[in-house]
Design an enzyme around this catalytic site. Structure first.
Site, short mmCIF file in Angstrom:
data_model
loop_
_atom_site.label_atom_id
_atom_site.label_comp_id
_atom_site.label_asym_id
_atom_site.label_seq_id
_atom_site.Cartn_x
_atom_site.Cartn_y
_atom_site.Cartn_z
N SER A 1 -7.93 5.68 0.16
CA SER A 1 -6.65 6.36 0.32
C SER A 1 -6.01 6.58 -1.05
CB SER A 1 -5.75 5.57 1.27
OG SER A 1 -4.66 6.34 1.69
N GLU B 1 -8.26 10.64 10.78
CA GLU B 1 -7.42 10.04 9.74
C GLU B 1 -5.94 9.97 10.11
OE1 GLU B 1 -8.38 8.77 6.86
OE2 GLU B 1 -10.29 9.68 6.30
N HIS C 1 -7.42 6.30 9.99
CA HIS C 1 -7.33 6.03 8.56
C HIS C 1 -7.35 4.52 8.34
CE1 HIS C 1 -6.21 7.09 4.44
NE2 HIS C 1 -5.20 6.24 4.48
#
Length: 486
Positions: free
Chosen positions: A196, A322, A419
């Site tokens: 990320s 995600e 995610h």
């Protein structure tokens, strides 16, 4: 070889005493820079002063100051553990420097940066314990803290306050170049990686004219590459509003004034700024790396055109769903109308309303929230990850791409492959996620998948090729060469 229970390694700043854990030596909480307190708050990192005695490195240092993560609802809760004093530390896991006095093996090194939207996270959390990853590939694993939120990304360039979090990350890499050989690592075999915000950071470190020449391989997990570095004008406006919230607008010497503000008040001010700027569908934090400032001289698109990633091996990937991590528990998104969702898409990209319509046609039974989630997953994560891989592979660079498809069962929040879901698999560290909705039950099959994924990632760091069944080099625009997990 018999393991020493408390191995000692000499660094430039002094000796550190670690612990032996399952054939791997762990050294936690090693300072790589002086504490960012007093006159060092809102200043570039400098080397930590030397210490005279052997320093215990058996536990992580504190996290950097931060508010609770917005992803705790997905990943699981954390107990606050931050302290501004002593927070710039790193952690090393190594398959044991020899105990017989011989020269340690020169092992490949992975420096991995945590995510958290440039607002939360810590390299010392058990989520990112590198012991199993180090053992899986015979590599040295390094995780680190870096300053977050306004302490790391407040933009006041006239005062030299810019991208301090990026500068911290560069200082970590400089420490590795100087000191990692003492832990059995080879600074000439360096992979920089992250997830990320950490993936965003890893890519920009790899293409930076300063740090990039020292990087051989790159691992990016769920990089939000659809999010451009912050525009300097926007960053300046957010800094102005932040100073106003703290009552410091118009202050002649804002840096001195900021250093006198209690850190709790700085965090509270940043939370208020975040609330003031919050908009449905917008996942960008108020402050994050600024284009043209220290460490971010150009966009990744321009850096790739300039060939700054060429010659480096790349492993990159995303999860299938995600944006559920950001939208699944947001009541504004769950109740959104199709007109409002379409308007959000139109405001984010040229032709976004048409993109929304095409996504809706592809998902005929989906709600507006589901359609927006699918669209934003592509715009923020999937599409640019593949664009980077396409360009890199097309220029003859070794490239490996994955898509993580694992979803928990049952899945009451309909997270799918959210995610962050690949993190326990990457580190093969399932027991650190006991209350994680994104993971669910860590069954034998789940742990087997983690063993496969972790070994593949470690093999990439060690050799440039992930040793996993059916994972072949990526071919540009060929979905069949994306390796699916789960």
């Amino acid at each position: 070889m018999t393991l020493i229970e408390r191995p000692v390694v000499n660094t430039e700043s002094g000796s550190v005493r670690g612990t032996a854990e399952g054939g791997v030596a762990a050294f936690r909480g090693i300072p790589y820079a002086a504490s960012p307190v007093g006159d060092r708050r809102f200043a570039a990192p400098v080397r930590h002063p030397a210490w005279p005695d052997v320093r215990d490195a058996d536990r992580p240092g504190p996290s950097v100051p931060q508010s609770p993560s917005r992803l705790e609802a997905v990943m699981g809760p954390r107990t606050p553990d931050w302290n501004e004093d002593g927070c710039l530390t790193l952690n090393v896991w190594t398959p044991r420097p020899p105990a017989d006095g011989s020269a340690p093996r020169a092992l490949p090194v992975l420096v991995w940066f945590h995510g958290g939207g440039f607002t939360s996270g810590s390299g010392g959390w058990d989520w990112y314990d590198g012991r199993h990853l180090a053992a899986a590939g015979g590599i040295v694993v390094v995780t680190a803290n870096y300053r977050l939120g306004p302490l790391g990304y407040l933009y006041l360039p006239d005062l030299g306050i810019e991208n301090l979090g990026v500068q911290d990350q560069a200082a970590v890499l400089a420490w590795v170049r100087r000191d990692i050989a003492a832990f059995g690592g080879d600074p000439g075999k360096l992979t920089v990686g992250g997830q990320s915000a950490g993936a965003f950071s890893a890519l920009y470190l790899a293409v930076s004219p300063i740090t990039g020449p020292h990087v051989n391989r790159v691992v990016t997990q769920s990089g939000p590459f659809g999010l451009a570095p912050q525009n300097p004008e926007e960053a300046s406006e957010h800094a102005r509003r932040f100073l106003g919230i703290l009552g410091l607008d118009g202050t002649r010497d804002p840096r001195t004034a900021l250093r006198a503000v209690p850190v709790d008040r700085i965090l509270a001010g940043y939370q208020r700024l975040s609330q003031d700027l919050a908009r449905p569908g917008n996942v960008a934090p108020p402050m994050y790396p600024v284009l043209g400032a220290s460490g971010i001289p150009a966009t990744w698109q321009q850096a790739l055109v300039d060939g700054r990633l060429d010659g480096k091996d790349l492993l990159t990937g995303t999860t299938r769903n995600e944006m559920t991590s950001f939208f699944a528990f947001d009541p504004r998104i769950r109740a959104i109308s199709s007109d409002r969702a379409r308007s959000i898409a139109a405001g984010q990209i040229d032709g976004g309303d048409e993109r929304y319509d095409r996504t809706a046609a592809r998902l005929p039974n989906a709600t507006p929230a589901d359609i927006l989630t699918e669209l934003e997953t592509g715009l923020v994560f999937h599409e640019d990850t593949l664009a980077i891989a396409d360009r890199h592979a097309a220029h003859g660079n070794p490239t490996y791409v994955y898509r993580f498809d694992y979803a928990p069962a049952p899945d009451p929040a309909a997270l799918g492959a959210a995610h962050c879901v690949e993190l326990p698999f990457f580190f093969d560290n399932f027991d650190a996620y006991p209350d994680s909705p994104m993971l669910g039950e860590a069954t034998a099959a789940v742990r087997s998948l983690g063993d496969t994924f972790s070994r593949a990632a470690a093999a990439f760091v060690a050799t440039g090729g992930p040793a996993a069944a059916q994972w072949h080099p990526y071919e540009p625009a060929n979905p069949a060469t994306v390796r699916h997990f789960g």
